[in-house]
Write a protein that holds these residues in place. Sequence first.
Motif, mmCIF file in Angstrom:
data_model
loop_
_atom_site.group_PDB
_atom_site.id
_atom_site.type_symbol
_atom_site.label_atom_id
_atom_site.label_comp_id
_atom_site.label_asym_id
_atom_site.label_seq_id
_atom_site.Cartn_x
_atom_site.Cartn_y
_atom_site.Cartn_z
ATOM 1 N N SER A 52 0.877 -1.173 0.000
ATOM 2 C CA SER A 52 0.000 0.000 0.000
ATOM 3 C C SER A 52 0.913 1.222 0.000
ATOM 4 O O SER A 52 1.721 1.400 0.908
ATOM 5 N N LEU A 53 0.805 2.039 -1.035
ATOM 6 C CA LEU A 53 1.692 3.185 -1.191
ATOM 7 C C LEU A 53 1.046 4.457 -0.670
ATOM 8 O O LEU A 53 -0.130 4.729 -0.956
ATOM 9 N N PHE A 54 1.811 5.244 0.077
ATOM 10 C CA PHE A 54 1.382 6.556 0.545
ATOM 11 C C PHE A 54 2.316 7.566 -0.091
ATOM 12 O O PHE A 54 3.501 7.629 0.244
ATOM 13 N N LEU A 55 1.802 8.379 -1.034
ATOM 14 C CA LEU A 55 2.631 9.206 -1.907
ATOM 15 C C LEU A 55 2.162 10.656 -1.875
ATOM 16 O O LEU A 55 1.367 11.085 -2.718
ATOM 17 N N PRO A 56 2.622 11.448 -0.931
ATOM 18 C CA PRO A 56 2.175 12.848 -0.890
ATOM 19 C C PRO A 56 2.559 13.639 -2.128
ATOM 20 O O PRO A 56 1.900 14.611 -2.476
ATOM 21 N N MET A 57 3.635 13.210 -2.797
ATOM 22 C CA MET A 57 4.108 13.938 -3.974
ATOM 23 C C MET A 57 4.389 12.957 -5.102
ATOM 24 O O MET A 57 3.893 11.841 -5.095
ATOM 25 N N LEU A 58 5.193 13.353 -6.063
ATOM 26 C CA LEU A 58 5.353 12.600 -7.304
ATOM 27 C C LEU A 58 6.822 12.317 -7.572
ATOM 28 O O LEU A 58 7.464 13.003 -8.355
ATOM 29 N N PRO A 59 7.414 11.321 -6.928
ATOM 30 C CA PRO A 59 8.850 11.076 -7.117
ATOM 31 C C PRO A 59 9.173 10.540 -8.507
ATOM 32 O O PRO A 59 8.519 9.634 -9.015
ATOM 33 N N GLY A 60 10.199 11.125 -9.117
ATOM 34 C CA GLY A 60 10.701 10.633 -10.401
ATOM 35 C C GLY A 60 10.216 11.447 -11.580
ATOM 36 O O GLY A 60 9.040 11.764 -11.677
ATOM 37 N N ASP A 61 11.145 11.801 -12.491
ATOM 38 C CA ASP A 61 10.744 12.533 -13.696
ATOM 39 C C ASP A 61 11.374 11.974 -14.961
ATOM 40 O O ASP A 61 11.276 12.570 -16.017
ATOM 41 N N ARG A 62 12.017 10.803 -14.847
ATOM 42 C CA ARG A 62 12.596 10.182 -16.048
ATOM 43 C C ARG A 62 11.488 9.498 -16.814
ATOM 44 O O ARG A 62 10.835 8.598 -16.303
ATOM 45 N N LYS A 63 11.244 9.945 -18.006
ATOM 46 C CA LYS A 63 10.077 9.517 -18.763
ATOM 47 C C LYS A 63 10.070 8.006 -18.967
ATOM 48 O O LYS A 63 10.909 7.455 -19.649
ATOM 49 N N GLY A 64 9.123 7.334 -18.333
ATOM 50 C CA GLY A 64 8.963 5.897 -18.491
ATOM 51 C C GLY A 64 9.864 5.057 -17.611
ATOM 52 O O GLY A 64 9.758 3.839 -17.619
ATOM 53 N N GLU A 65 10.747 5.694 -16.846
ATOM 54 C CA GLU A 65 11.683 4.939 -16.018
ATOM 55 C C GLU A 65 11.687 5.477 -14.592
ATOM 56 O O GLU A 65 11.466 6.657 -14.346
ATOM 57 N N GLY A 66 11.987 4.605 -13.645
ATOM 58 C CA GLY A 66 12.164 5.014 -12.265
ATOM 59 C C GLY A 66 10.910 5.602 -11.658
ATOM 60 O O GLY A 66 9.808 5.466 -12.183
ATOM 61 N N GLY A 67 11.084 6.269 -10.533
ATOM 62 C CA GLY A 67 9.955 6.879 -9.865
ATOM 63 C C GLY A 67 8.846 5.882 -9.611
ATOM 64 O O GLY A 67 9.078 4.737 -9.195
ATOM 65 N N LEU A 68 7.611 6.276 -9.885
ATOM 66 C CA LEU A 68 6.471 5.404 -9.636
ATOM 67 C C LEU A 68 6.419 4.215 -10.583
ATOM 68 O O LEU A 68 5.760 3.218 -10.278
#
Length: 532
Positions: A52-68
Amino acid sequence: MSKIMSATDAIALIPDGCTLGVTGTGPALEPDLLLATLEQRFLTEGRPGALSLFLPMLPGDRKGEGGLNSFAHKGMMRQVMGASFSRARHPAFLDIMETGEVEGYITGMGTMIQILTATGSGKPGVVTKVGLGTFIDPRHGGGAMNAASVSPPVRLIEIEGEEMLFYPAQKIDVALIRGTTADENGYVSFEEETNTLGAVEMALACKASGGTVIVQVKRVARAGSLDPRTVRIPGPLIDAIVVHPAQTQLSPMMADPAHGWNPFLAGALKRPLDDIRPLPLSAEKALLRRAALELREGDVINLGAGVATRLPIVALEEGILDRVTFTNEHGIFGGLMATAVGGSFVPAFNADAIMDSVFQFNFYDGGGLDVTFLGIGQVDGSGNLNVSRFGAEVNGPGGFINITSKTRRIVFCGTLTSGGLRSRIDEGRLRIEQEGRFGKFVPRVEEVTFNAAEARARGQEVLYITDRAVFRLGETGPELIEIAPGIDLDRDIRSRVGFELAVSPRLSVMAEALFREPLLGLASSLPKGDRA
């Protein structure tokens, strides 16, 4: 016993079925090594699953990779609660959410930070008016992302005859956060980071839940050697330290080659601004200039995503940047948003203060802002606005709902149409060369992110400034009050609005000076504000 361990050993501390909190937004404070290691473990071992993910913000900006996208695998997630999403950055993640295999709920970023504060301080939850009448109100879906999301984490309650929303405190079993330097005892400083983004609130909530806090840092220092004034997270909150020497402040393009990070964005140095070029004359610049006419001496201002993030460039050109205070939801007070040079909206050059997220949203919710300038997604005939959902594109509101709930003056900024729109300015007049394929002023918004009736009841002043016209929120909806020189009312506005257009009997033409090269002269004509 040392808290320093490998990323592999730290990620092994995350059990199946736990609630995992992750900090960071875009490239700022993304715990990228931890997320990559977590994904690799799931792909090789099938664990940890049912998160269960709790995500106040939006980590990651590499298009299609990493982050969420690190979580975009069948069986890895059970539930998601977040405030912001992006198909451009995290398409695989949103594809999973679209299937309905995972429950998903959206709420405001500020409310999520305040939930962490409630958890960390042992309170039962958050009681707020923020979000009443919007899509996060349980009467309007409770922020459900798909058909499987039938148990929204919000309830409508009444206190002394007033409607409120109640969000229960949220247990956090494991937290993934990031800083710059940790000493051997786990004290964490953020000297190379552009923001702090609720990292300490996440750590505190996790420890209060009896959970495990894992921090990714660039380096480790000897115990007790950090300047205590720079420490943002105390050692007793940290269970595991993972060192990632290649950790970047933001993206390589924003780094200062001499330092490997940009001290102007971290508040360590002040950057000369005389090389920031003015925006070229265009319909966008004319729109921003018209928005600048809403500024007052001493105003404290919020900037939201979209065209409005470039308003400080106009303020700089006009010589008034230091006479107002621009802020954003990520803790920035003062300075020039990094979008001035094509960078991220999250940090700023020469910030006067970089505040923790809980302060920023408490300040916003408490009515600390004079005016906010926000983007336009869709506007309907009642004046409602949607910036959170467009078909398969689920953006979430970020801090938008908190910001619009208490700010006295609200200015929405954007073009009247989009998708192939081309225009030019000719001798002080605006010419539409090719109309956009999509109208933004529609019969009915897909989702209510801003409720116009609630804003009227609160006595807020609301403007919608577009490339070719200005509307104000009237008693029943948007009313046209200004039209750009060169624009035809019927051809360029009425035919592009998806509802019956209300036109003010005092309709005026926008000042031609907005559409010509010389400065507007705001340095000598800026009106006095309440704080001046």
